[in-house]
Design a protein around this motif. Structure first.
Motif, PDB file in Angstrom:
ATOM      1  N   ASP A  50       0.783  -1.249  -0.108  1.00 29.46           N
ATOM      2  CA  ASP A  50      -0.054  -0.095   0.020  1.00 29.46           C
ATOM      3  C   ASP A  50       0.876   1.330  -0.001  1.00 29.46           C
ATOM      4  OD1 ASP A  50      -2.281  -1.513  -0.088  1.00 29.46           O
ATOM      5  OD2 ASP A  50      -2.936  -1.385   2.032  1.00 29.46           O
ATOM      6  N   LEU A  51       2.102   0.936   0.682  1.00 29.22           N
ATOM      7  CA  LEU A  51       2.968   2.178   0.655  1.00 29.22           C
ATOM      8  C   LEU A  51       3.305   2.694  -0.839  1.00 29.22           C
ATOM      9  CD1 LEU A  51       5.282   1.631   3.578  1.00 29.22           C
ATOM     10  CD2 LEU A  51       3.199   3.225   3.489  1.00 29.22           C
ATOM     11  N   ALA A  52       3.774   1.453  -1.446  1.00 27.94           N
ATOM     12  CA  ALA A  52       4.069   1.746  -2.846  1.00 27.94           C
ATOM     13  C   ALA A  52       3.155   2.308  -3.748  1.00 27.94           C
ATOM     14  CB  ALA A  52       4.825   0.494  -3.358  1.00 27.94           C
ATOM     15  N   ARG A  53       1.937   1.855  -3.486  1.00 27.84           N
ATOM     16  CA  ARG A  53       0.782   2.241  -4.265  1.00 27.84           C
ATOM     17  C   ARG A  53       0.216   3.655  -4.161  1.00 27.84           C
ATOM     18  NH1 ARG A  53      -2.295  -1.552  -2.875  1.00 27.84           N
ATOM     19  NH2 ARG A  53      -2.281  -2.668  -4.777  1.00 27.84           N
ATOM     20  N   ALA A  54       0.587   3.991  -2.709  1.00 26.52           N
ATOM     21  CA  ALA A  54       0.281   5.435  -2.402  1.00 26.52           C
ATOM     22  C   ALA A  54       1.074   6.399  -3.066  1.00 26.52           C
ATOM     23  CB  ALA A  54       0.105   5.546  -0.888  1.00 26.52           C
ATOM     24  N   ALA A  64       2.788   6.051  -5.857  1.00 25.81           N
ATOM     25  CA  ALA A  64       2.591   6.177  -7.269  1.00 25.81           C
ATOM     26  C   ALA A  64       1.390   7.020  -7.397  1.00 25.81           C
ATOM     27  CB  ALA A  64       2.529   4.812  -7.862  1.00 25.81           C
ATOM     28  N   THR A  65       0.210   6.750  -6.772  1.00 22.74           N
ATOM     29  CA  THR A  65      -0.876   7.424  -6.939  1.00 22.74           C
ATOM     30  C   THR A  65      -0.814   9.177  -6.498  1.00 22.74           C
ATOM     31  OG1 THR A  65      -2.056   5.686  -6.089  1.00 22.74           O
ATOM     32  CG2 THR A  65      -3.198   7.765  -5.986  1.00 22.74           C
ATOM     33  N   ASP A  66      -0.011   9.479  -5.357  1.00 23.82           N
ATOM     34  CA  ASP A  66       0.248  10.799  -5.222  1.00 23.82           C
ATOM     35  C   ASP A  66       0.928  11.425  -6.171  1.00 23.82           C
ATOM     36  OD1 ASP A  66      -1.246  10.435  -2.941  1.00 23.82           O
ATOM     37  OD2 ASP A  66       0.387  10.161  -1.618  1.00 23.82           O
ATOM     38  N   ALA A  67       2.032  10.663  -6.773  1.00 24.55           N
ATOM     39  CA  ALA A  67       3.122  11.389  -7.665  1.00 24.55           C
ATOM     40  C   ALA A  67       2.385  11.501  -9.263  1.00 24.55           C
ATOM     41  CB  ALA A  67       4.078  10.338  -7.979  1.00 24.55           C
ATOM     42  N   TYR A  68       1.333  10.417  -9.354  1.00 24.39           N
ATOM     43  CA  TYR A  68       0.443  10.575 -10.754  1.00 24.39           C
ATOM     44  C   TYR A  68      -0.337  11.664 -10.725  1.00 24.39           C
ATOM     45  CZ  TYR A  68      -2.363   9.160 -14.623  1.00 24.39           C
ATOM     46  OH  TYR A  68      -2.765   9.232 -15.925  1.00 24.39           O
ATOM     47  N   ALA A  69      -0.994  11.843  -9.508  1.00 28.32           N
ATOM     48  CA  ALA A  69      -2.129  12.935  -9.328  1.00 28.32           C
ATOM     49  C   ALA A  69      -1.482  14.190  -9.598  1.00 28.32           C
ATOM     50  CB  ALA A  69      -2.674  12.976  -7.829  1.00 28.32           C
ATOM     51  N   GLY A  70      -0.221  14.779  -9.181  1.00 25.64           N
ATOM     52  CA  GLY A  70       0.539  15.860  -8.966  1.00 25.64           C
ATOM     53  C   GLY A  70       1.423  16.392 -10.257  1.00 25.64           C
ATOM     54  N   ALA A  71       1.534  14.923 -11.108  1.00 26.96           N
ATOM     55  CA  ALA A  71       2.423  15.330 -12.101  1.00 26.96           C
ATOM     56  C   ALA A  71       1.864  16.216 -13.469  1.00 26.96           C
ATOM     57  CB  ALA A  71       2.950  14.088 -12.777  1.00 26.96           C
ATOM     58  N   ARG A  72       2.573  16.593 -14.271  1.00 30.95           N
ATOM     59  CA  ARG A  72       1.917  17.184 -15.538  1.00 30.95           C
ATOM     60  C   ARG A  72       1.578  16.095 -16.349  1.00 30.95           C
ATOM     61  NH1 ARG A  72       7.113  19.906 -15.522  1.00 30.95           N
ATOM     62  NH2 ARG A  72       7.564  19.016 -17.454  1.00 30.95           N
ATOM     63  N   GLY A  73       0.803  16.552 -17.459  1.00 28.13           N
ATOM     64  CA  GLY A  73       0.093  15.752 -18.284  1.00 28.13           C
ATOM     65  C   GLY A  73       1.026  14.752 -19.142  1.00 28.13           C
ATOM     66  N   ASP A  74       2.129  15.624 -19.810  1.00 28.46           N
ATOM     67  CA  ASP A  74       3.287  14.859 -20.507  1.00 28.46           C
ATOM     68  C   ASP A  74       3.705  13.759 -19.617  1.00 28.46           C
ATOM     69  OD1 ASP A  74       4.415  16.775 -19.127  1.00 28.46           O
ATOM     70  OD2 ASP A  74       5.824  17.544 -20.525  1.00 28.46           O
ATOM     71  N   ALA A  75       4.144  14.306 -18.581  1.00 24.80           N
ATOM     72  CA  ALA A  75       4.918  13.237 -17.551  1.00 24.80           C
ATOM     73  C   ALA A  75       4.132  11.777 -17.376  1.00 24.80           C
ATOM     74  CB  ALA A  75       5.227  13.716 -16.238  1.00 24.80           C
ATOM     75  N   ARG A  76       2.592  12.161 -17.096  1.00 29.20           N
ATOM     76  CA  ARG A  76       1.806  11.173 -17.066  1.00 29.20           C
ATOM     77  C   ARG A  76       1.785  10.132 -18.229  1.00 29.20           C
ATOM     78  NH1 ARG A  76      -3.744  13.515 -14.022  1.00 29.20           N
ATOM     79  NH2 ARG A  76      -2.840  15.200 -12.737  1.00 29.20           N
ATOM     80  N   LYS A  85       2.123  -5.686 -19.203  1.00 33.58           N
ATOM     81  CA  LYS A  85       0.583  -5.131 -19.513  1.00 33.58           C
ATOM     82  C   LYS A  85      -0.136  -5.098 -18.419  1.00 33.58           C
ATOM     83  CE  LYS A  85       0.787  -7.508 -24.065  1.00 33.58           C
ATOM     84  NZ  LYS A  85       0.232  -8.424 -25.239  1.00 33.58           N
ATOM     85  N   GLU A  86       0.043  -5.970 -17.293  1.00 30.08           N
ATOM     86  CA  GLU A  86      -0.701  -5.710 -16.216  1.00 30.08           C
ATOM     87  C   GLU A  86       0.218  -4.991 -14.989  1.00 30.08           C
ATOM     88  OE1 GLU A  86      -2.027  -9.632 -15.320  1.00 30.08           O
ATOM     89  OE2 GLU A  86      -3.593  -9.644 -16.663  1.00 30.08           O
ATOM     90  N   TRP A  87       0.830  -3.730 -15.198  1.00 27.72           N
ATOM     91  CA  TRP A  87       1.684  -3.337 -14.483  1.00 27.72           C
ATOM     92  C   TRP A  87       0.960  -2.709 -13.271  1.00 27.72           C
ATOM     93  CZ3 TRP A  87       0.702   2.031 -13.575  1.00 27.72           C
ATOM     94  CH2 TRP A  87      -0.200   2.591 -14.717  1.00 27.72           C
ATOM     95  N   PHE A  88      -0.384  -2.258 -13.470  1.00 30.25           N
ATOM     96  CA  PHE A  88      -1.208  -1.703 -12.508  1.00 30.25           C
ATOM     97  C   PHE A  88      -1.561  -2.602 -11.329  1.00 30.25           C
ATOM     98  CE2 PHE A  88      -3.591  -3.142 -16.158  1.00 30.25           C
ATOM     99  CZ  PHE A  88      -4.572  -3.883 -15.675  1.00 30.25           C
ATOM    100  N   LEU A 104       6.431  -2.276  -9.261  1.00 27.17           N
ATOM    101  CA  LEU A 104       7.134  -1.894 -10.607  1.00 27.17           C
ATOM    102  C   LEU A 104       7.280  -0.571 -10.849  1.00 27.17           C
ATOM    103  CD1 LEU A 104       5.189  -4.514 -13.059  1.00 27.17           C
ATOM    104  CD2 LEU A 104       7.697  -4.791 -11.934  1.00 27.17           C
ATOM    105  N   THR A 105       6.545   0.234 -10.223  1.00 29.25           N
ATOM    106  CA  THR A 105       6.554   1.691 -10.661  1.00 29.25           C
ATOM    107  C   THR A 105       7.659   2.325  -9.841  1.00 29.25           C
ATOM    108  OG1 THR A 105       5.003   2.200  -8.729  1.00 29.25           O
ATOM    109  CG2 THR A 105       4.051   1.589 -10.876  1.00 29.25           C
ATOM    110  N   VAL A 106       8.018   1.582  -8.456  1.00 24.68           N
ATOM    111  CA  VAL A 106       9.042   2.093  -7.352  1.00 24.68           C
ATOM    112  C   VAL A 106      10.461   1.662  -7.472  1.00 24.68           C
ATOM    113  CG1 VAL A 106       7.180   3.176  -6.178  1.00 24.68           C
ATOM    114  CG2 VAL A 106       8.066   0.922  -5.480  1.00 24.68           C
ATOM    115  N   LEU A 107      10.624   0.588  -8.400  1.00 25.99           N
ATOM    116  CA  LEU A 107      12.012   0.031  -8.429  1.00 25.99           C
ATOM    117  C   LEU A 107      12.546   0.122  -9.536  1.00 25.99           C
ATOM    118  CD1 LEU A 107      10.811  -3.508  -6.870  1.00 25.99           C
ATOM    119  CD2 LEU A 107      11.969  -1.719  -5.783  1.00 25.99           C
ATOM    120  N   PRO A 108      13.961   0.224  -9.792  1.00 26.56           N
ATOM    121  CA  PRO A 108      14.576   0.411 -11.102  1.00 26.56           C
ATOM    122  C   PRO A 108      14.417  -0.700 -11.909  1.00 26.56           C
ATOM    123  CG  PRO A 108      16.012   0.882  -9.216  1.00 26.56           C
ATOM    124  CD  PRO A 108      14.791   0.152  -8.534  1.00 26.56           C
ATOM    125  N   HIS A 109      14.488  -0.542 -13.263  1.00 27.32           N
ATOM    126  CA  HIS A 109      14.574  -1.679 -14.375  1.00 27.32           C
ATOM    127  C   HIS A 109      15.599  -1.233 -15.462  1.00 27.32           C
ATOM    128  CE1 HIS A 109      10.559  -3.039 -12.428  1.00 27.32           C
ATOM    129  NE2 HIS A 109      10.373  -1.851 -12.613  1.00 27.32           N
TER     130      HIS A 109
END
Length: 270
Positions: free
Chosen positions: A114-118, A120-132, A144-147, A152-157
């Motif tokens: 839930d910490l990772a999800r929160a 990603a959610t907060d960062a997405y909500a405050g980001a500019r459209g092109d960044a999203r 394809k099922e990253w959500f 997956l959103t908070v770890l390096p790849h």
């Protein structure tokens, strides 16, 4: 972070020296997450307990993480004050929250999803459209099922920074009239410029009827229908403009024509 601090605080000084850079990352993450009061108490306790030894070893030794992690005097590590204040700190920024998640071992991640999800959610909500859009493209390239897996959103790849850093480094309002644009903070010019798109989406009849382009069309059409008031050539031109405006108001609205419609409307009515 508290678990890592505990682990490092149980090491002998020579073992801690071997893991100095790891320890430095951990204590910096803890201090970054702490409140101002927690940081002040941390430094005060460090001076009270280790100040004399720091002076003996020299000013450069002040930067060594061991002073924040040592427990060989029988007391909890100095960094404890920062950790305690971080637990209830409502002002931790996105970078600090991301930094803390980097230290969670794979076997320990599930209860903290839930910490990772929160984040990603907060960062997405405050980001500019092109960044999203860039973030979503990057995530789709990973899975394809990253959500379904916020880790997956908070770890390096592939040696690249975590995808969520795209959002974190591009925080700010969107002013492009697109899907991610919040109309509540639009300027007057943006309200006019994006008005057509919003009116079409919501079928705002008043706007579609009364906007400057529509008024310009009606004025030119009226002028064109009164043939005796203008010369034949001007009349034909007016009819041509009226026809064009009648069929292509949305195309015209999509370019920087609206800034000129007020002046054009005045001219047409005259």
């Amino acid at each position: 972070m508290a678990k890592k601090v505990y682990e490092l605080s149980t090491l002998a000084l020579d073992e801690l020296e071997d893991r100095k850079w790891e320890a430095l990352l951990i204590v910096n993450a803890a201090i970054s997450s702490a409140t101002a009061d927690g940081v002040a108490r941390t430094h005060a306790d460090k001076e009270a307990r280790w100040g004399a030894q720091i002076q003996e070893e020299g000013i450069l030794s002040r930067l060594h993480p061991k002073w924040l992690l040592r427990t060989d005097d029988g007391k909890p590590p100095v960094i404890q004050h920062a950790l305690e204040s971080a637990l209830d700190n409502p002002h931790r920024d996105l970078r600090t929250r991301l930094q803390a998640l980097q230290f969670i071992a794979p076997a320990e991640r599930e209860p903290l999803t839930d910490l990772a999800r929160a984040l990603a959610t907060d960062a997405y909500a405050g980001a500019r459209g092109d960044a999203r859009d860039l973030f979503i493209t990057r995530m789709r390239g990973l899975s394809k099922e990253w959500f379904k897996d916020p880790w997956l959103t908070v770890l390096p790849h592939d040696g690249k920074p975590p995808p969520v850093s795209i959002l974190i480094e591009n925080q700010g309002p969107t002013h492009d009239g697109g899907l991610h644009d919040d109309p509540s903070d639009d300027t007057t010019w943006e309200t006019v410029k994006f008005g057509w798109a919003d009116a079409i989406r919501t079928w705002d009849v008043d706007f579609l009827r009364d906007n400057p382009l529509s008024q310009l069309y009606l004025s030119v059409e009226t002028a064109a229908s009164t043939a005796g008031q203008v010369a034949a050539g001007a009349n034909d031109a007016a009819k041509g403009i009226a026809s064009l405006l009648g069929w292509t108001p949305y195309v015209l609205a999509a370019i920087a024509v609206l800034g000129l419609t007020t002046a054009a409307l005045v001219g047409a009515r005259r």
